[in-house]
Design a protein around this motif. Structure first.
Motif, PDB file in Angstrom:
ATOM      1  N   ASP A 258      38.567  32.815  42.826  1.00 14.96           N
ATOM      2  CA  ASP A 258      38.773  33.715  43.895  1.00 14.96           C
ATOM      3  C   ASP A 258      40.484  34.351  43.636  1.00 14.96           C
ATOM      4  N   ILE A 259      41.538  33.698  43.097  1.00 15.97           N
ATOM      5  CA  ILE A 259      42.262  34.186  43.725  1.00 15.97           C
ATOM      6  C   ILE A 259      42.690  35.733  41.777  1.00 15.97           C
ATOM      7  N   ALA A 260      41.218  35.640  41.022  1.00 16.72           N
ATOM      8  CA  ALA A 260      41.692  35.916  40.485  1.00 16.72           C
ATOM      9  C   ALA A 260      41.044  37.175  40.817  1.00 16.72           C
ATOM     10  N   LYS A 261      40.141  37.330  41.558  1.00 21.76           N
ATOM     11  CA  LYS A 261      39.047  38.715  42.320  1.00 21.76           C
ATOM     12  C   LYS A 261      40.849  39.020  43.640  1.00 21.76           C
ATOM     13  N   GLU A 262      41.271  38.038  43.957  1.00 19.07           N
ATOM     14  CA  GLU A 262      42.240  39.133  44.743  1.00 19.07           C
ATOM     15  C   GLU A 262      43.543  39.767  43.603  1.00 19.07           C
ATOM     16  N   PHE A 263      43.515  39.476  42.128  1.00 17.56           N
ATOM     17  CA  PHE A 263      44.443  40.104  41.519  1.00 17.56           C
ATOM     18  C   PHE A 263      43.545  41.038  40.816  1.00 17.56           C
ATOM     19  N   GLY A 264      42.271  41.309  40.457  1.00 16.11           N
ATOM     20  CA  GLY A 264      41.701  42.192  40.533  1.00 16.11           C
ATOM     21  C   GLY A 264      41.600  43.611  41.643  1.00 16.11           C
ATOM     22  N   GLN A 265      42.158  43.457  42.652  1.00 20.53           N
ATOM     23  CA  GLN A 265      42.212  43.932  44.063  1.00 20.53           C
ATOM     24  C   GLN A 265      43.326  45.330  43.658  1.00 20.53           C
ATOM     25  N   LEU A 266      44.093  44.421  42.404  1.00 20.36           N
ATOM     26  CA  LEU A 266      45.641  45.252  41.937  1.00 20.36           C
ATOM     27  C   LEU A 266      44.965  46.608  41.606  1.00 20.36           C
ATOM     28  N   ASN A 267      45.476  47.454  41.287  1.00 20.13           N
ATOM     29  CA  ASN A 267      45.851  48.825  41.051  1.00 20.13           C
ATOM     30  C   ASN A 267      46.262  49.298  39.343  1.00 20.13           C
TER      31      ASN A 267
ATOM     32  N   HIS B  44      44.043  53.490  34.467  1.00 22.19           N
ATOM     33  CA  HIS B  44      43.282  53.188  33.024  1.00 22.19           C
ATOM     34  C   HIS B  44      42.199  53.686  32.982  1.00 22.19           C
ATOM     35  N   ASN B  45      41.984  54.898  31.749  1.00 20.40           N
ATOM     36  CA  ASN B  45      41.255  55.605  30.691  1.00 20.40           C
ATOM     37  C   ASN B  45      41.445  56.696  31.874  1.00 20.40           C
TER      38      ASN B  45
ATOM     39  N   PRO C 144      40.883  49.932  40.714  1.00 22.12           N
ATOM     40  CA  PRO C 144      40.813  48.594  40.501  1.00 22.12           C
ATOM     41  C   PRO C 144      41.414  47.725  39.556  1.00 22.12           C
ATOM     42  N   MET C 145      42.206  46.993  39.425  1.00 19.76           N
ATOM     43  CA  MET C 145      42.700  45.796  38.192  1.00 19.76           C
ATOM     44  C   MET C 145      40.605  45.444  37.653  1.00 19.76           C
ATOM     45  N   GLN C 146      39.806  44.823  38.571  1.00 20.61           N
ATOM     46  CA  GLN C 146      38.659  44.249  37.642  1.00 20.61           C
ATOM     47  C   GLN C 146      38.309  45.917  37.322  1.00 20.61           C
ATOM     48  N   THR C 147      38.258  46.656  37.077  1.00 19.47           N
ATOM     49  CA  THR C 147      37.111  47.826  35.992  1.00 19.47           C
ATOM     50  C   THR C 147      37.949  47.960  34.983  1.00 19.47           C
ATOM     51  N   PHE C 148      38.908  46.987  34.765  1.00 15.03           N
ATOM     52  CA  PHE C 148      39.895  47.386  33.257  1.00 15.03           C
ATOM     53  C   PHE C 148      39.552  45.809  33.481  1.00 15.03           C
ATOM     54  N   ALA C 149      39.465  44.612  34.196  1.00  6.18           N
ATOM     55  CA  ALA C 149      39.006  43.055  33.610  1.00  6.18           C
ATOM     56  C   ALA C 149      37.073  43.583  33.000  1.00  6.18           C
TER      57      ALA C 149
ATOM     58  N   LEU D 292      49.064  47.494  28.019  1.00  5.05           N
ATOM     59  CA  LEU D 292      48.001  47.384  28.887  1.00  5.05           C
ATOM     60  C   LEU D 292      48.203  47.717  30.125  1.00  5.05           C
ATOM     61  N   LEU D 293      49.396  47.200  30.808  1.00  3.11           N
ATOM     62  CA  LEU D 293      48.654  46.379  32.437  1.00  3.11           C
ATOM     63  C   LEU D 293      50.270  48.098  32.786  1.00  3.11           C
TER      64      LEU D 293
END
Length: 741
Positions: free
Chosen positions: A252-261, A264-265, A270-275, A382-383
């Motif tokens: 759940d916490i990782a999912k929240e982090f994945g919603q940051l922008n 990338h490319n 979303p960070m989720q795409t990068f992950a 990369l971040l």
């Protein structure tokens, strides 16, 4: 005369096959000089053409499609002959500010021969452009000036971008290590290229016309009464992964982090795409064991030492596995000495960049790409998560890079310290505070990102797109249904009662329903990509494959809707072919997607022609594999040999068409990218051998023996060996520029 033609044809095939093994043993230059470039090799082709023309005239062939096809092949050979004897190739080496009208031509016993150009070339500037946020080259660009008398013309030469002046074509070849010099390929072929392209155009037209000609053999096969008796086989593989604990945050916490922008490319996503891209690049899948992609990413960021011990890096090459004694997966630490920290791949990379491109060194370079991603992630480069708007221009920066001009003190302090705070929270398990900092980063992005922040619609579309592996699911569904449909079609052809039963109608309904659902799913996928990109998704090979598969399914549904009274067997055959073809197009896109574009394609490979070439060839291989299946069954099931021969021939004609299209589209791509449309590489040579071998079976009027079903089936089984050699033998034995093992 027929025996002479057969002898010459078979002799050429044998010579081509032998040449690839001789090249493997004696070297490329030996094969080019003593076989492909020998006078007797050209004579074999010339004799085949001469006797072939005489045979066509003797038989008074009147079908335009057949005549045009053979004329196109003659024109292609003529173009190749003109290229060989009347073209000039070489290289020109320029330093910035340097002007020359000379280039190095073909090598001689005394070294490289110096030739003169009818104009002068000056290199004004050379640049390497990179994809945003990475060190992956996007293009190599030479800015030149042509001086012809008093006339001066500025031009640009880059990968897949030819500059032509007075018929002399210049291609970007290489560059000096200091980036102050460029090497261009020179190709002066005023007759060979246009005549060869004319031959290609006629070949493409005639191959397609052979399929749609109302009086052609293929259309007659579709009307065969044997098909009124109308087709089995599926296997599923399930892989169970053993779970293993590693330190990271909760899903759940990782999912929240994945919603940051993040940048990338070269886009904000979303960070989720990068992950997901990162995890796919490492492991080949969008998750690792029971960890989500976001958990994997955060694991490497905040528990780098622990995750560096985890066997998450997928190793593809057999040579590198043997060298380091590793299995399918390895950890980051595998490639570093335990006590000294020395990089084990270092010597192999140095040899690779010094020109040693054998399989071992290629595999070392590919592994290095993955390891460097981990290193860059751990360094934070990369971040690129922190937007800064200055003078109306928004740039996204990472927490470890030098801050650009215009970043105020508060923002600079936040950017430089925020990951230290997140690290402290992860080590003390203070996840509440961790979440609050993630919320602060989100607020920072919204405040400073301006119009670069994606809209909520785009973001939600990307979440849905990331959640569903469209290409993976649909290629498995369509290929499975294609194989099942083919088996059921063969079953209908071989049973005693040819009449349509309720079971047949039920299976047909199932086919249409699954095709419709697959079509809707793929349409959704394309629409989601359209929303995310804000433009029609047709800009790369992956998207092109999706559209081709979409069009195949669309055609299938339209035909079944508009022509409901079509013969049951023909209808089943058509939808079977559509399932298989769309499935293989989706398979090609799936393979591309499994190597995410965190590190980009080499600039020369970034061409839609290459994607089209590969996909069409894959389609041909798929159809020819079906003729192999029919061949095996035809030899075993003697009573059904004739019906299976008809079915096999129906697959054979479009297979030869797509193979011809694929091989020569590849030649066009090579000419655009490299300056040579045919290089006698082992993969090219075996693709030509395959095309020539399968073409024998369609000459049923000249070779009536292929009208005998068992002979035809035996030949299809034998011919499939050339496919295996082309796809596997070249990769694992012969090597060459097209070796993908």
């Amino acid at each position: 005369m027929k025996r002479i033609i057969s002898f010459l044809y078979i002799a050429i095939i044998i010579v081509l096959a032998a040449a690839t093994f001789i090249e493997h043993s004696e070297g490329r230059e030996y094969a080019l000089t003593n076989i492909y470039g020998a006078w007797w090799f050209s004579l074999l082709w010339a004799l085949l053409v001469a006797f072939g023309i005489a045979w066509i005239l003797k038989r008074k062939v009147k079908r335009w499609a057949t005549l045009l096809l053979h004329v196109s092949l003659i024109i292609i050979l003529l173009g190749a002959l003109l290229t060989r004897y009347f073209s000039h190739q070489g290289i020109i080496h320029l330093r910035i500010g340097e002007t020359t009208n000379q280039y190095y031509g073909q090598p001689t016993e005394n070294g490289m021969k110096v030739e003169s150009l009818p104009f002068s070339v000056k290199l004004n500037q050379f640049e390497v452009t990179y994809h945003e946020g990475t060190e992956a080259a996007n293009n190599y660009i030479s800015h030149i000036t042509i001086t012809d008398g008093e006339k001066q013309i500025n031009g640009i030469v880059s990968m897949n971008n030819i500059y032509s002046y007075k018929g002399i074509r210049m291609y970007q070849n290489a560059f000096d290590d200091d980036r102050r010099g460029s090497i261009l390929s020179i190709n002066d072929d005023p007759w060979g290229i246009p005549i060869t392209y004319l031959g290609y155009g006629l070949l493409f037209f005639s191959l397609i016309w052979l399929l749609i000609d109302p009086n052609g053999t293929f259309r007659k096969l579709l009307k065969s009464p044997l098909l009124k008796r109308a087709t089995v086989l599926v296997s599923f593989l399930f892989i169970v992964t053993i779970l293993q604990a590693q330190p990271t945050v909760s899903k759940d916490i990782a999912k929240e982090f994945g919603q940051l922008n993040i940048l990338h490319n070269d886009r904000i996503c979303p960070m989720q795409t990068f992950a997901i891209d990162f995890t796919k690049k490492m492991y080949g899948k969008a998750h690792y064991k029971d960890f989500s992609a976001e958990q994997v990413l955060l694991g490497f960021i905040f528990w780098g030492d622990e995750w560096s011990k985890e066997p998450i890096i997928k190793v593809k090459g057999g040579e590198i596995k043997s060298k380091f004694g590793i299995s399918k997966y390895a950890s980051v630490n595998t490639f570093f000495e335990a006590y000294t920290g020395n990089y084990k791949l270092g010597p192999y990379l140095q040899e690779f960049y010094n020109g040693n491109h054998d399989n071992l060194h290629k595999q070392a370079q590919q592994l290095d790409d993955k390891l460097m991603l981990v290193m860059e992630l751990r360094r934070g480069t990369l971040l690129k998560m922190f937007p800064n708007t200055h003078n109306g221009i928004t740039t996204w920066i990472s927490p470890t890079q030098k801050l650009p001009e215009g970043v105020n003190t508060d923002n600079a302090s936040f950017i430089s310290s925020v990951f230290d705070q997140l690290y402290q929270d992860t080590q003390t398990n203070n996840m509440t505070h961790f979440q609050s900092i993630v919320s602060e980063i989100k607020s920072f992005q919204l405040k400073n990102g301006g119009s670069s922040i994606p809209t909520n619609t785009k973001t939600q579309a990307e979440y849905i797109y990331n959640k569903v592996s469209f290409a993976t699911i649909l290629f498995m569904v369509n290929l499975t249904m294609g194989i099942l449909s083919l088996i059921y079609l063969i079953y209908r052809m071989t049973r005693k009662n040819p009449a349509t039963t309720k079971k047949d109608k039920l299976f047909k309904t199932l086919q249409i329903c699954i095709m419709t659902l697959s079509f809707i799913a793929l349409t959704t996928c394309i629409i989601l990509r359209w929303i995310i990109k804000s433009s029609l998704p047709m800009s790369n090979g992956y998207e092109t494959m999706l559209f081709i598969a979409w069009f195949v399914m669309f055609t299938s549904l339209i035909v079944n809707m508009k022509f409901r009274n079509i013969a049951e067997t023909l209808s089943s055959l058509f939808i079977t072919s559509c399932f298989l073809s769309s499935g293989f197009f989706l398979l090609v896109s799936h393979i591309n997607q499994m190597d995410p574009q965190i590190t980009h394609l080499m600039p020369v490979l970034n061409s839609p022609l290459l994607s089209l070439h590969v996909s069409v060839i894959m389609m041909s291989y798929a159809l020819l594999s079906l003729t192999f299946i029919c061949g095996i069954m035809g030899l075993i099931m003697k009573k059904s040999a004739e019906q299976l021969a008809i079915l096999s021939k129906i697959m054979l004609y479009p297979a030869i068409t797509t193979m011809g299209l694929g091989v020569f589209i590849g030649a066009i791509w090579a000419n655009v990218s490299w300056g040579q449309y045919w290089n006698w590489d082992p993969k090219e040579t075996w693709a030509l051998i395959t095309f020539m071998v399968y073409a024998i079976a369609v000459h049923t009027q000249s070779l009536p023996i292929f009208n005998r079903p068992r002979v035809f089936h035996a030949f299809m089984v034998f011919a499939f060996l050339t496919i295996l050699m082309t796809y596997f033998g070249v990769n694992y034995v012969l090597g060459g520029m097209h070796s993908y093992a």
